[in-house]
Design a protein around this motif. Structure first.
Motif, mmCIF file in Angstrom:
data_model
loop_
_atom_site.group_PDB
_atom_site.id
_atom_site.type_symbol
_atom_site.label_atom_id
_atom_site.label_comp_id
_atom_site.label_asym_id
_atom_site.label_seq_id
_atom_site.Cartn_x
_atom_site.Cartn_y
_atom_site.Cartn_z
ATOM 1 N N UNK A 187 -37.736 -34.393 -26.436
ATOM 2 C CA UNK A 187 -37.152 -33.064 -25.664
ATOM 3 C C UNK A 187 -35.877 -33.153 -25.392
ATOM 4 N N UNK A 188 -35.055 -34.177 -25.189
ATOM 5 C CA UNK A 188 -33.624 -34.403 -24.842
ATOM 6 C C UNK A 188 -32.681 -34.086 -25.991
ATOM 7 N N UNK A 227 -37.485 -27.206 -28.833
ATOM 8 C CA UNK A 227 -38.878 -26.769 -29.484
ATOM 9 C C UNK A 227 -38.973 -26.432 -30.894
ATOM 10 N N UNK A 281 -29.944 -30.305 -30.116
ATOM 11 C CA UNK A 281 -29.661 -29.544 -29.090
ATOM 12 C C UNK A 281 -27.914 -29.410 -29.270
ATOM 13 N N UNK A 338 -25.607 -32.307 -28.289
ATOM 14 C CA UNK A 338 -25.937 -33.571 -28.460
ATOM 15 C C UNK A 338 -25.664 -33.697 -30.057
ATOM 16 N N UNK A 361 -34.381 -27.775 -13.537
ATOM 17 C CA UNK A 361 -33.147 -28.535 -14.007
ATOM 18 C C UNK A 361 -32.613 -28.146 -15.186
ATOM 19 N N UNK A 396 -28.676 -32.270 -22.465
ATOM 20 C CA UNK A 396 -29.991 -32.433 -23.017
ATOM 21 C C UNK A 396 -31.156 -31.308 -22.653
ATOM 22 N N UNK A 397 -30.462 -30.227 -21.981
ATOM 23 C CA UNK A 397 -31.600 -29.160 -21.941
ATOM 24 C C UNK A 397 -32.134 -28.975 -20.692
ATOM 25 N N UNK A 398 -33.292 -28.207 -20.585
ATOM 26 C CA UNK A 398 -33.860 -27.612 -19.327
ATOM 27 C C UNK A 398 -35.208 -28.325 -19.161
ATOM 28 N N UNK A 399 -35.801 -28.494 -17.996
ATOM 29 C CA UNK A 399 -37.165 -28.912 -17.690
ATOM 30 C C UNK A 399 -37.324 -28.660 -16.249
ATOM 31 N N UNK A 451 -41.930 -35.682 -14.160
ATOM 32 C CA UNK A 451 -41.690 -34.635 -15.289
ATOM 33 C C UNK A 451 -42.811 -34.749 -16.270
ATOM 34 N N UNK A 465 -43.587 -31.892 -21.257
ATOM 35 C CA UNK A 465 -42.985 -30.672 -20.648
ATOM 36 C C UNK A 465 -43.598 -29.853 -20.003
ATOM 37 N N UNK A 487 -42.669 -26.409 -19.739
ATOM 38 C CA UNK A 487 -42.591 -25.053 -20.251
ATOM 39 C C UNK A 487 -41.919 -25.517 -21.709
ATOM 40 N N UNK A 488 -42.639 -25.132 -22.805
ATOM 41 C CA UNK A 488 -42.369 -25.347 -24.213
ATOM 42 C C UNK A 488 -43.039 -24.203 -24.863
ATOM 43 N N UNK A 510 -36.626 -22.910 -24.680
ATOM 44 C CA UNK A 510 -36.494 -22.684 -23.447
ATOM 45 C C UNK A 510 -34.884 -22.924 -23.211
#
Lengths: 103, 365
Positions: A56-57, A61, A66, A69, B59, B64-67, B80, B84, B86-87, B96
């Motif tokens: 996920x990092x 989805x 990203x 990245x 966050x 590296x995105x949200x979570x 966490x 995840x 919310x996906x 997201x």
């Protein structure tokens, strides 16, 4: 180099940036065995097996890399090549690194 | 405080991390070291239902995105969910971007937590915020393609469940207020009377830039709205809105707070706009009404003279004490707390990064 089990044909070294090392047990690099015709997407699939938070990092989805990245295959930015379809043949070094974004 | 020897926890989400402040008297505060450094924290939530405390942090790492992470020990350790919280599903064709709102539901719906997100979407958890499901009614709404993005992004930034029935209100920028009467299955715009001066038709069915909603604590049909120009109230669940801006020094702002227990009391923090977007003439003040918006009283005791930073929509909150505490933070990184319902303020912290979100609650000592 630790090699994860997998089908065939050679080893690839994946260099992990500091901020993502908690997701790979603190290691600086991960060795993966990849097929001859593998690409970046398949490599990330393998890297993310059992590590969904790491996946996920790195990718959204939707499967897209990203925005901030970057991934380099033997020093070449995959965004300047074929993106996630860029070939990853055995023997190469893959670097995952965050871009210079951020204030 | 009304209760003896309780602790108030104040979660402060900033542009570069989360700070936690605690106090037993809401006057003297202890500030933690930063958590999640270099991550934006646009949303925080504190769920005290059922006698336990779960702290949420929305966050967002630019890299590296949200979570969403949560803590059950007042911020000492965080979890966490591996898959995840919310996906989007692959068939949704979306990712997201940011969690703008984490809203525990009413006491009589334990385990239910709502999230408002960017892209514009509402999510519901029934497992205490571990995992969330996309609200399809809003996601598939025929207006979706016409909703726009405010400067901060296209988001459902406010989710307000009614404690008495299946009514839900959502506010989005831009799109305005939408209401569901069936627990989120279907949604209708509810913006009559709210101006959208920035559109060719200033009175559209939807498209308004409502910055924040707050529901009255006693009368769930009464809500207050701080709009992108305009301060409004409704007494009919949003079927019609009336201006309550008279008496305020400016009708722009981001904040709208309602009293946790008393009807008719609300707070705003006006900003001059559109040209300046600072406290009017640098005079930072919290304005309070006790009569549903008919009259307003300004309070600036304890606040600095000459403040040129804005206060963002979720950078203000009330706690749940009988004598409500009022809290807010500025984009200049100052955080203020009032133990007397917004009459006087004390500085909790200063020189933090831009404050994006604050939430406070009385927690077990």
């Amino acid at each position: 180099m630790e090699t994860l089990p997998g089908a065939a044909a050679g080893d690839v070294t994946v260099l992990i940036p500091t901020l993502l090392r908690p997701y790979v047990e603190g290691r600086t690099e991960v060795g993966l065995t990849v097929p001859e015709d593998g690409d970046v997407a398949a490599l990330l699939d393998r890297l993310g097996e059992g590590r969904p938070l790491l996946e996920q990092r790195i990718r959204e989805e939707t499967g897209a890399l990203r925005r901030y990245v970057n991934i380099y295959v033997d020093g070449e930015d995959v965004r300047r090549l074929d993106g996630l379809a860029t070939p990853v043949p055995p023997g190469v070094t893959v670097m995952i690194i965050q871009s210079v974004a951020g204030g | 405080m009304s209760a003896a020897r309780k602790t108030v926890l104040l979660a402060i989400g900033t542009k570069k991390g989360l700070w936690l402040a605690t106090s037993t008297d809401r006057e003297t505060w202890t500030l933690s070291d930063p958590l999640f450094l270099m991550e934006e924290i646009p949303s925080v939530g504190i769920d005290t239902r059922g006698g336990t405390t779960r702290l949420f942090a929305g966050r967002m790492s630019w890299h590296f995105g949200p979570c969403i992470a949560h803590s059950d020990d007042l911020g000492t350790t965080w979890t966490e969910p591996q898959e995840g919280s919310i996906r989007f599903a692959p068939e949704d064709g979306a990712a997201l971007e940011r969690v703008w709102q984490i809203q525990p539901d009413a006491e009589n719906r334990p385990g239910v937590v709502w999230a408002g997100c960017q892209p514009i979407s509402v999510w519901k958890s029934t497992d205490h915020g571990e995992t969330f499901e996309l609200n399809r009614g809003l996601w598939d709404h025929p207006h979706r393609s016409e909703w726009g993005a405010g400067f901060g992004g296209a988001a459902a930034h406010t989710v307000l469940p009614s404690p008495t029935d299946e009514t839900l209100h959502v506010a989005m920028s831009t799109g305005g207020v939408y209401r569901s009467d069936d627990g989120g299955a279907s949604w209708r715009p509810r913006n009559k009377g709210i101006s959208a001066y920035f559109m060719p038709d200033p009175d559209p069915e939807f498209g308004q830039c409502v910055h924040k909603l707050a529901r009255d604590a006693v009368d769930p049909d009464r809500l207050f709205a701080q709009n992108h120009h305009g301060v409004y109230a409704t007494t009919d669940r949003g079927d019609s809105w009336q201006s309550i801006a008279d008496g305020l020094p400016a009708d722009f702002g981001f904040v709208m707070l309602s009293h946790p227990h008393r009807s008719g009391t609300a707070w705003v923090i006006p900003l001059k706009a559109d040209g300046e977007r600072i406290p009017p003439d640098g005079h930072l003040a919290v304005h309070r009404t006790d009569d549903g918006g008919a009259t307003w009283q300004a309070s600036d005791a304890g606040l600095p003279r000459g403040e040129y930073n804005a206060v963002l929509r979720d950078a203000a909150c009330v706690d749940d004490d009988a004598v409500a505490g009022v809290y807010f933070g500025t984009r200049g990184g100052s955080v203020y707390a009032s133990a007397d319902e917004g009459r006087t303020f004390r500085e909790v912290a200063s020189h933090l990064p831009d404050v994006l979100s604050v939430r406070a609650a009385v927690v077990p000592a």
